[in-house]
Design a protein around this motif. Structure first.
Motif, PDB file in Angstrom:
ATOM      1  N   VAL A  39       7.441  -8.753   3.069  1.00 17.50           N
ATOM      2  CA  VAL A  39       6.277  -8.116   3.685  1.00 17.50           C
ATOM      3  C   VAL A  39       6.528  -6.625   3.867  1.00 17.50           C
ATOM      4  O   VAL A  39       5.671  -5.789   3.554  1.00 17.50           O
ATOM      5  CB  VAL A  39       5.955  -8.778   5.042  1.00 17.50           C
ATOM      6  CG1 VAL A  39       4.929  -7.944   5.812  1.00 17.50           C
ATOM      7  CG2 VAL A  39       5.425 -10.193   4.844  1.00 17.50           C
ATOM      8  N   GLY A  43       4.475  -3.908   1.795  1.00 17.83           N
ATOM      9  CA  GLY A  43       3.587  -3.107   2.632  1.00 17.83           C
ATOM     10  C   GLY A  43       3.924  -1.635   2.585  1.00 17.83           C
ATOM     11  O   GLY A  43       3.037  -0.789   2.396  1.00 17.83           O
ATOM     12  N   ARG A  49      -2.412  -4.390   1.869  1.00 18.68           N
ATOM     13  CA  ARG A  49      -2.912  -4.793   3.183  1.00 18.68           C
ATOM     14  C   ARG A  49      -2.180  -6.065   3.597  1.00 18.68           C
ATOM     15  O   ARG A  49      -2.183  -7.054   2.866  1.00 18.68           O
ATOM     16  CB  ARG A  49      -4.418  -5.051   3.138  1.00 18.68           C
ATOM     17  CG  ARG A  49      -5.249  -3.800   2.864  1.00 18.68           C
ATOM     18  CD  ARG A  49      -6.728  -4.152   2.758  1.00 18.68           C
ATOM     19  NE  ARG A  49      -7.569  -2.959   2.643  1.00 18.68           N
ATOM     20  CZ  ARG A  49      -7.901  -2.379   1.489  1.00 18.68           C
ATOM     21  NH1 ARG A  49      -7.474  -2.902   0.331  1.00 18.68           N
ATOM     22  NH2 ARG A  49      -8.646  -1.296   1.462  1.00 18.68           N
ATOM     23  N   VAL A  50      -1.575  -6.024   4.775  1.00 12.92           N
ATOM     24  CA  VAL A  50      -0.811  -7.185   5.243  1.00 12.92           C
ATOM     25  C   VAL A  50      -1.782  -8.177   5.865  1.00 12.92           C
ATOM     26  O   VAL A  50      -2.269  -7.988   6.980  1.00 12.92           O
ATOM     27  CB  VAL A  50       0.266  -6.752   6.255  1.00 12.92           C
ATOM     28  CG1 VAL A  50       1.044  -7.973   6.736  1.00 12.92           C
ATOM     29  CG2 VAL A  50       1.224  -5.747   5.617  1.00 12.92           C
ATOM     30  N   LEU A  55      -2.014  -9.342   0.682  1.00 11.34           N
ATOM     31  CA  LEU A  55      -0.598  -9.681   0.558  1.00 11.34           C
ATOM     32  C   LEU A  55      -0.320 -11.174   0.552  1.00 11.34           C
ATOM     33  O   LEU A  55       0.424 -11.678  -0.289  1.00 11.34           O
ATOM     34  CB  LEU A  55       0.192  -9.007   1.687  1.00 11.34           C
ATOM     35  CG  LEU A  55       1.718  -9.154   1.641  1.00 11.34           C
ATOM     36  CD1 LEU A  55       2.265  -8.717   0.295  1.00 11.34           C
ATOM     37  CD2 LEU A  55       2.363  -8.355   2.751  1.00 11.34           C
ATOM     38  N   ILE A 112       4.799 -14.290  -0.761  1.00 12.34           N
ATOM     39  CA  ILE A 112       5.103 -14.402   0.663  1.00 12.34           C
ATOM     40  C   ILE A 112       5.026 -15.871   1.046  1.00 12.34           C
ATOM     41  O   ILE A 112       3.938 -16.460   1.120  1.00 12.34           O
ATOM     42  CB  ILE A 112       4.118 -13.576   1.513  1.00 12.34           C
ATOM     43  CG1 ILE A 112       4.058 -12.125   1.017  1.00 12.34           C
ATOM     44  CG2 ILE A 112       4.532 -13.613   2.983  1.00 12.34           C
ATOM     45  CD1 ILE A 112       5.387 -11.391   1.044  1.00 12.34           C
ATOM     46  N   TRP A 126       7.088 -11.492  13.163  1.00  6.73           N
ATOM     47  CA  TRP A 126       7.117 -10.030  13.258  1.00  6.73           C
ATOM     48  C   TRP A 126       7.617  -9.586  14.632  1.00  6.73           C
ATOM     49  O   TRP A 126       8.442  -8.667  14.739  1.00  6.73           O
ATOM     50  CB  TRP A 126       5.730  -9.466  12.984  1.00  6.73           C
ATOM     51  CG  TRP A 126       5.681  -7.964  12.999  1.00  6.73           C
ATOM     52  CD1 TRP A 126       5.181  -7.170  13.984  1.00  6.73           C
ATOM     53  CD2 TRP A 126       6.176  -7.085  11.982  1.00  6.73           C
ATOM     54  NE1 TRP A 126       5.323  -5.844  13.647  1.00  6.73           N
ATOM     55  CE2 TRP A 126       5.927  -5.765  12.420  1.00  6.73           C
ATOM     56  CE3 TRP A 126       6.796  -7.286  10.755  1.00  6.73           C
ATOM     57  CZ2 TRP A 126       6.287  -4.644  11.663  1.00  6.73           C
ATOM     58  CZ3 TRP A 126       7.148  -6.168   9.991  1.00  6.73           C
ATOM     59  CH2 TRP A 126       6.907  -4.877  10.456  1.00  6.73           C
ATOM     60  N   PRO A 141       2.291  -4.974  11.696  1.00  3.56           N
ATOM     61  CA  PRO A 141       2.548  -5.143  10.264  1.00  3.56           C
ATOM     62  C   PRO A 141       1.668  -4.231   9.409  1.00  3.56           C
ATOM     63  O   PRO A 141       2.101  -3.722   8.382  1.00  3.56           O
ATOM     64  CB  PRO A 141       2.216  -6.625  10.021  1.00  3.56           C
ATOM     65  CG  PRO A 141       2.472  -7.276  11.334  1.00  3.56           C
ATOM     66  CD  PRO A 141       2.053  -6.271  12.367  1.00  3.56           C
ATOM     67  N   TYR A 142       0.430  -4.007   9.860  1.00  2.00           N
ATOM     68  CA  TYR A 142      -0.484  -3.154   9.098  1.00  2.00           C
ATOM     69  C   TYR A 142       0.001  -1.705   9.052  1.00  2.00           C
ATOM     70  O   TYR A 142      -0.385  -0.943   8.159  1.00  2.00           O
ATOM     71  CB  TYR A 142      -1.877  -3.215   9.702  1.00  2.00           C
ATOM     72  CG  TYR A 142      -2.982  -2.859   8.722  1.00  2.00           C
ATOM     73  CD1 TYR A 142      -3.547  -3.844   7.912  1.00  2.00           C
ATOM     74  CD2 TYR A 142      -3.450  -1.556   8.597  1.00  2.00           C
ATOM     75  CE1 TYR A 142      -4.553  -3.535   7.005  1.00  2.00           C
ATOM     76  CE2 TYR A 142      -4.454  -1.242   7.697  1.00  2.00           C
ATOM     77  CZ  TYR A 142      -5.006  -2.235   6.903  1.00  2.00           C
ATOM     78  OH  TYR A 142      -5.990  -1.918   5.997  1.00  2.00           O
ATOM     79  N   ARG A 145       1.437  -0.178   5.839  1.00  2.00           N
ATOM     80  CA  ARG A 145       0.494   0.462   4.919  1.00  2.00           C
ATOM     81  C   ARG A 145       0.261   1.922   5.319  1.00  2.00           C
ATOM     82  O   ARG A 145       0.143   2.807   4.471  1.00  2.00           O
ATOM     83  CB  ARG A 145      -0.807  -0.341   4.915  1.00  2.00           C
ATOM     84  CG  ARG A 145      -1.908   0.172   3.999  1.00  2.00           C
ATOM     85  CD  ARG A 145      -3.005  -0.888   3.949  1.00  2.00           C
ATOM     86  NE  ARG A 145      -4.297  -0.354   3.543  1.00  2.00           N
ATOM     87  CZ  ARG A 145      -4.705  -0.229   2.286  1.00  2.00           C
ATOM     88  NH1 ARG A 145      -3.906  -0.583   1.304  1.00  2.00           N
ATOM     89  NH2 ARG A 145      -5.903   0.235   2.005  1.00  2.00           N
TER      90      ARG A 145
END
Length: 217
Positions: A39, A43, A49-50, A55, A112, A126, A141-142, A145
């Motif tokens: 990830v 990313g 995009r997570v 993704l 993933i 996460w 996570p986003y 990006r």
């Protein structure tokens, strides 16, 4: 000549997030589970995009290691671009090759996955990765990006190319949401201004010794 119409930028009334630094990414990678490592790489190094729209739906049929590209099926936000190709940097091709070899051996289709099963959410994993890395500030996570866009812009890549890599039809969304101007960029910007030596000479105090001599006279 026809009138040139420039896009009108919307007001910047949005929540601002600081993307993870290189040091924070390295700390995360050092403690992350295998699927979180992927990830982070996809990313921060490919700008995906997570989430389920890009993704989590990526399969090995979308990866061309011969050409060194990932075909990303775009989100519904941009119907005019149903897919885009993002190059894989050369230093990461051996990593992707190893991932594919491992997944083919286990018969896994999705990039993933956790223990062979597709992943729908990484919220718990996460949060655990952040704690293990000793990171206390909020990083989503986003924001991986966001880091992708920030580093490309800081490296001098033009806005149009960054927008294409990220799947935006125009640079407007990129300028509105994704550009985090780093302190080094701001410092470089002001240092590029013409020098004003006369101003410095007028306002910088004289040497202490010279002041004493003037006072004694």
């Amino acid at each position: 000549m026809p009138e040139i119409k420039f896009p009108k930028l919307p007001p910047t009334n949005y929540e601002h997030f600081i993307p993870p630094t290189t040091g924070e990414l390295e700390a995360l990678l050092s403690v992350a589970a295998p699927h979180i490592v992927r990830v982070i790489v996809l990313g921060a190094q490919c700008g995906l995009r997570v989430g389920p729209c890009e993704l989590f739906g990526l399969t090995w049929t979308d990866v061309d290691l011969v050409r060194g590209v990932v075909r990303v099926h775009g989100s519904k936000k941009n119907p005019n671009a149903p897919w885009r190709e993002v190059p894989i940097r050369e230093s990461l091709l051996p990593v992707f090759t190893a991932w594919r070899r491992d997944d083919q051996a286990e018969g896994v289709e999705y990039l993933i996955h956790h223990k062979g099963q597709p992943v729908k959410s990484i919220q718990t994993a996460w949060a655990l990765t952040l704690r293990r890395a000793g990171i206390t500030r909020r990083i989503r996570p986003y924001d991986l990006r966001h880091a992708f866009a920030t580093e490309l812009i800081a490296g001098g890549v033009d806005i149009g190319t960054v927008a294409k890599l990220m799947g935006h039809s125009t640079p407007t969304m990129l300028l509105m949401h994704y550009q985090h101007v780093m302190d080094t960029q701001k410092r470089a910007a002001v240092e590029a201004l013409p020098a004003m030596p006369a101003c410095a000479q007028l306002h910088v105090p004289k040497k202490q010794g010279a002041c004493r001599e003037s006072a004694s006279a």
